[in-house]
Design an enzyme around this catalytic site. Structure first.
Site, PDB file in Angstrom:
ATOM      1  N   ARG A 159      87.022   1.169  37.283  1.00 22.14           N
ATOM      2  CA  ARG A 159      85.684   1.213  36.662  1.00 22.14           C
ATOM      3  C   ARG A 159      85.805   1.753  35.249  1.00 22.14           C
ATOM      4  NH1 ARG A 159      80.485   2.539  40.139  1.00 22.14           N
ATOM      5  NH2 ARG A 159      80.266   0.390  40.803  1.00 22.14           N
ATOM      6  N   GLN A 164      84.280  -3.907  32.949  1.00 21.98           N
ATOM      7  CA  GLN A 164      82.955  -4.122  33.538  1.00 21.98           C
ATOM      8  C   GLN A 164      82.665  -5.594  33.754  1.00 21.98           C
ATOM      9  OE1 GLN A 164      79.836  -2.255  31.327  1.00 21.98           O
ATOM     10  NE2 GLN A 164      80.310  -0.221  32.149  1.00 21.98           N
ATOM     11  N   ASP A 167      83.979  -6.715  37.057  1.00 22.67           N
ATOM     12  CA  ASP A 167      83.711  -5.877  38.215  1.00 22.67           C
ATOM     13  C   ASP A 167      82.901  -6.637  39.267  1.00 22.67           C
ATOM     14  OD1 ASP A 167      83.225  -3.915  40.003  1.00 22.67           O
ATOM     15  OD2 ASP A 167      82.499  -2.442  38.556  1.00 22.67           O
ATOM     16  N   SER A 170      80.376  -4.572  41.439  1.00 24.07           N
ATOM     17  CA  SER A 170      79.073  -4.320  40.826  1.00 24.07           C
ATOM     18  C   SER A 170      78.193  -5.557  40.885  1.00 24.07           C
ATOM     19  CB  SER A 170      79.240  -3.880  39.374  1.00 24.07           C
ATOM     20  OG  SER A 170      79.814  -2.602  39.331  1.00 24.07           O
TER      21      SER A 170
END
Lengths: 566, 488
Positions: A159, A164, A167, A170
């Protein structure tokens, strides 16, 4: 571009016995630069109820641009409403059987970890990128290591801000949070938003979201969007702002304990904390209509937060959506993949929430994958570069060598910065404001030895010199130096030029010396222009230039300084 | 009445302290200058009283010479002060330093030949050491300041003169100066009445010849020290010479046992030392680094490392566009450097400021401590152009506001806005505090071309996405912008 530090580190690897270096040696060449590995295969997911797919026509186009070849199993996108025709139009080869995919692909992209039948089809040396959950799938790791495979686990991507865009967790959590609200609304016998109708008014639904991670925040946003009143709880007080920015109330305990791990996930809490937490939930359960729980602790069973008693205290018709059902559930009644009813309260334990939004879930998943691959593709094409933090942390098996859990960061192996002598902290630190008064000696160069030397010198003079005039002069001199030091620090920087010119003027005081010399009565009382008188006169002349020039030019300058509006 | 002069000197010293203290604020600065003038008048009158009282002094005979020299000095000084352009302030300050040094040498030599103040209660040895020291400091200050003056005027090249083994050479000269002092102070005969002797007699007096030789050596040392310092370090050198001139005056005070000279010398010496320290800190260098080898000398390799090798996309802009941006901006910051003064653009920049402030924009100036050729030089130049001093801020006061600034105009400045000073450890100016203009929404850099600054370091600011270059003469560029603004 590589930083010099990394380059030097590579050069050092040969001699280095750090875990990182040993790891690098064990893996053989860290780069796979032969450029052969370009065939990507995307099989249809075989897991029960899995409707997502690891590519969309859009991402296929991007993969082709990155230099890959893409083949996809016929019907892979069917459940996500992505027909074969779309993939074919984007440039993918549609093949009939999964077997073809597995036998012809060098890199397989998947959503779920491989299922037993798939495991058998995997060819030796194949690269696999998918969700993998290595902690729970030890047997899979062994099997794939045995086949000299290379496996990257999407769920292990660190993370960090750079990662991001890759990810997957997420992305999926976001979808699950949204879908949880939709499922709750589906089972809920009332409006979410308050209504004012001719037949009277209804109150808005009261929703409590437990855990304000990505899923929790998505749930809050979705529930708010439907018009419910939302309250949320999280063990990390830091998320309060995010919760409130979405229009929800943040529930707080009178209790403090650090609750965030380095990775930004929540951690397990102490007993006393849990007690306070339970009391809060018990109280809230009686008030709210819908509870959405999203509390997960990585690698552990989900904590039980909603007890049977709490469920039973809820109003009939209330809903509990448990997003942690797959990891054991946050609610005592939760049964994975099922909707059950206890005393009028419905408990939803669906684990396939993301599959229930398969089109967008596939799109986000596939886009995360492309982002990962485009980072991995360097000048020499696709390569597994363990110097890349994202790759190192998500690499589970590297050419048959198990590399999970990832080796520690090679911090000690990093050579010191080459320019050691330059100050570590640049800019503002040493800059104190010389403006305010009271910046005396403390503002000067901090060494103590000049002070000691001065003290010793004064003591030395006192011990050896028998000259009252010198002692007097020194007293005046030393004290005047300190006065000058204090006074000049208080001078504003804007007036430093006038300061110099006014000191020019007052150092013209040396005119005193010249005047005295000129007036010296000569030895024979005769006066006249002796050498010493001439020297004195010359001193007066230049000193007077200073006095007049210094004061006048200072005056001239100071008159220029005016305030706005004057 | 015997102690009247002492108390009067004390009062004058007090007035001088108040004079410097007044400069702490613009509001009290003029009053401070007035205190200084009163102090000086008081001091001169007191000397006349002292001469009247003195045993071997005669006011009557000296009066014409006193009046004449002071008058001539005042006329020359007044003429210089009234005529000097504000851009030429550094030169004026430098030459005034040299006068203090020269006066100290004259007073030292003269008081060796004929002590005006009888040496009482103290040993001749101490007195001779004081003379020796005073003349040495005075000579170094004198020649050093003359060289600084010539360099600042441009009549001498700013490039440092680097003789081989120059540190050794300096050390050698210092040792000889100290060594010659030994025979000098042992001979106490020639103290009285020598001033009346003929030149031949003087030159046959060994101690006096020693003193002259030493004066010559100290002069050469002063020349050599300042010749070796590069043009960019002139603000430090001028501050340092400011300090020396103070110590020279203080040494004269010791020679003559005059409290006022000692007090004043100490004040001026401290003042110069503080200014030197501030300048060095603003360049993140030690004073030794400046004196014994700065940029472009043995220490740094200019234009190496990250210097000069930067490449990237440079965005160009035009006056019209800058005018349009300025009209749309609420917070505007102007970062001037000496280049602005060279282009004589400060008056135009003030016009620009006025137009935009009248339209409601908050236009402010950010001054780096080493902007200009003299500490505080930029402030004087802006004040001369009519910029109100309350919108002229120091780097430390305004740096935090950079992120919320809509438009920054960098006019004639380079190194003081170089982001490499904060990020690039290989940069020769790494660690120097800089104005963080790159944090603002948009930066316009006024520049003649893509050349490097004094430090010879390439500036990554020019390649930032939010930086736009306006090439050409800064004066003409600002003129175009002001014309464009007037039309709108």
């Amino acid at each position: 571009m590589e930083s010099p530090a990394i380059r030097m580190q590579k050069a050092q690897d040969v001699f280095d016995l750090s875990p990182h270096a040993l790891f690098a040696v064990a893996c053989g060449s860290t780069k796979n630069g032969d450029g052969v590995l370009v065939k990507i295969g995307i099989p249809k997911e075989t897991h029960d109820g899995e409707r997502r797919v690891a590519a969309t026509p859009d991402t296929v186009e991007k993969l082709l641009k990155l230099g890959f070849e893409v083949q996809i199993e016929s019907g892979a996108g069917e459940a996500a409403r992505l027909p074969d025709a779309g993939f074919a139009a984007a440039g993918a080869t549609v093949v009939e059987s999964a077997e073809e995919i597995w036998s012809n692909s060098e890199l397989v992209l998947k959503v779920r970890p491989p299922q037993p039948p798939e495991l058998e089809q995997i060819q030796e040396g194949t690269h696999l990128i998918s969700l993998f959950f290595p902690a729970q799938n030890g047997h899979l790791i062994e099997a794939l290591a045995g086949k000299k495979c290379t496996v990257l686990a999407l769920d292990q991507i660190p993370r960090i801000s750079r990662a991001q865009k890759m990810d997957v967790l997420s992305s999926m959590a976001n979808i699950a949070g949204y879908r949880a609200v939709i499922e709750a609304a589906n089972h809920f016998g009332s409006f979410f938003s308050g209504q004012i109708t001719a037949a009277g008014r209804t109150r808005p639904a009261q929703v409590m979201v437990i855990g304000a991670g990505v899923a929790g925040l998505a749930a809050i946003a979705a529930a708010r969007g439907l018009g419910a009143e939302v309250r949320a709880f999280d063990v990390r007080p830091a998320v309060k702002e995010q919760v409130e920015s979405l229009g929800a109330r943040f529930l707080e305990l009178d209790f403090e304990e650090p609750a965030e791990t380095d990775g930004g996930y929540a951690k397990e809490m102490s007993d006393a904390f849990l007690e306070a937490e339970y009391a809060l939930f018990a109280e809230q359960a009686k008030e709210v209509d819908i509870i959405i729980t999203t509390a997960l602790i990585p690698g552990k069973k989900a904590p039980e937060l909603i007890t049977k008693a709490m469920v039973e205290s809820m109003k009939p018709g209330s809903i509990v959506v448990d997003l942690a059902a797959e990891q054991g559930g946050n609610c005592a009644y939760t049964q994975p993949d099922r909707a059950i009813e206890v005393k009028g309260v419905t408990i939803l334990g669906y684990t396939d929430l993301t599959c229930r939004l398969a089109t967008h879930a596939s799109q986000l998943f596939a886009t995360n994958l492309v982002n990962l691959l485009s980072d991995m593709v360097g000048e020499e094409g696709y390569a597994v570069d363990i110097d890349d933090e994202v790759v190192r942390k998500s690499l589970v098996v590297n050419k048959g060598v198990v590399s999970w859990p990832p080796p520690p960061e090679p911090e000690k192996a990093v050579p010191p910065p080459p320019t050691r002598e330059v100050p570590q902290k640049p800019a503002p630190a040493p800059v104190t404001k010389p403006k305010a008064a009271g910046h005396g000696t403390s503002n000067g160069p901090g060494a103590i030895w000049p002070v000691l030397v001065s003290v010793l010198a004064l003591l030395g003079i006192g011990a050896t010199v028998d000259d009252p005039q010198l002692v007097h002069n020194l007293t005046v001199f030393v004290l005047a130096c300190f006065v000058g030091w204090q006074v000049v620090w208080s001078v504003t920087a804007a007036l430093h030029t006038p300061l110099m010119s006014v000191t020019n003027a007052i150092s013209g005081i040396i005119v005193v010396g010249g005047m005295l010399q000129v007036a010296v009565l000569q030895g024979d009382g005769g006066g006249g222009l002796s050498v010493s008188v001439l020297l004195g006169a010359a001193a007066i002349l230049v000193a007077s230039i200073n006095i007049a020039g210094g004061f006048l030019v200072t005056q001239r300058m100071l008159k220029m300084f005016r305030k706005e509006g004057k | 009445m015997d102690y009247f002069p002492n108390m009067a000197y004390l009062a004058a010293g007090m007035l001088f302290i108040l004079s410097l203290g007044g400069l702490s604020k613009q509001e009290t600065a003029q009053r401070g200058n007035t205190y200084g003038i009163i102090g000086m008048i008081l001091a001169v009158l007191t000397v006349l009283v002292g001469i009247e009282q003195g045993d071997n002094l005669d006011l009557g005979k000296a009066a014409p010479l006193l009046a004449g020299t002071i008058l001539v000095g005042f006329v020359i000084g007044g003429f210089l002060a009234a005529r000097v352009a504000m851009t030429a302030m550094p030169q004026l300050v430098a030459i005034l330093h040299s006068f203090v040094g020269l006066a100290a040498v004259f007073v030292g030599l003269s008081s060796y030949l004929d002590p005006a103040v009888p040496v009482t209660g103290g040993s001749h040895t101490v007195h001779l050491i004081e003379i020796w020291l005073g003349v040495a400091i005075g000579a170094i200050t004198f020649t050093g300041s003359v060289i600084a003056w010539a360099k600042l005027r441009g009549s001498m090249s700013g490039t440092p003169l680097l003789l081989p083994g120059r540190h050794l050479l300096n050390l050698l000269v210092v040792l000889v100066i100290v060594g010659l002092a030994v025979p000098f102070i042992q001979d106490t005969n020639a103290l009285h009445g020598a001033g009346h002797a003929s030149a031949e007699d003087l030159l046959s007096s060994t101690p006096f010849v020693f003193l002259l030789v030493m004066t010559l050596l100290a002069s050469l040392l002063g020349i050599h020290l300042v010749m070796a310092i590069g043009g960019a370090d002139m603000p430090v050198v001028v501050s340092m010479l400011n300090s020396y001139s103070g110590w020279a005056a203080a040494a004269a005070g010791f020679m003559l046992s005059n409290d006022l000279l000692i007090i004043t010398g100490a004040l001026v010496g401290s003042s110069g030392a503080i200014l030197s320290y501030i300048m060095c800190r603003a360049m993140n260098r030690s004073i030794w680094n400046v004196i014994f080898g700065g940029f472009g000398t043995d220490g740094g390799k200019p234009a190496s490392g990250s210097g000069g090798t930067l490449e990237g996309q440079v965005l160009e802009t035009a006056a019209d566009e800058v005018a349009a941006w300025a009209l749309g901006a609420k917070e505007i910051m102007i970062v001037p450097g000496y280049g602005m003064a060279v282009a004589r653009a400060q008056h135009l920049v003030n016009d620009f400021t006025k137009i935009l402030r009248d339209r409601g924009a908050n236009v402010r100036y950010a001054i780096h401590p080493v902007a200009g050729r003299l500490p505080g030089h930029m402030n004087v130049l802006l004040a001369e152009a009519g910029v109100p001093y309350d919108i002229v801020l120091e780097m430390e006061e305004i740096n935090d506001d950079c992120p919320k600034t809509d438009l920054v105009l960098v006019i004639g400045a380079n190194d003081i806005v170089n982001p490499g000073a904060e990020t690039d450890e290989s940069s020769p100016i790494f660690g120097m505090p800089v104005i963080q203009v790159w944090k603002s929404s948009r930066v316009v850099v006024f520049k003649r071309g893509m050349g490097v600054g004094y430090a010879g370091v390439a500036n990554p600011l020019f390649f930032e996405d939010n930086t736009h270059m306006l090439f050409g003469d800064a004066g003409a560029s600002v003129q175009d912008i002001v014309s464009a603004l007037r039309e709108k």
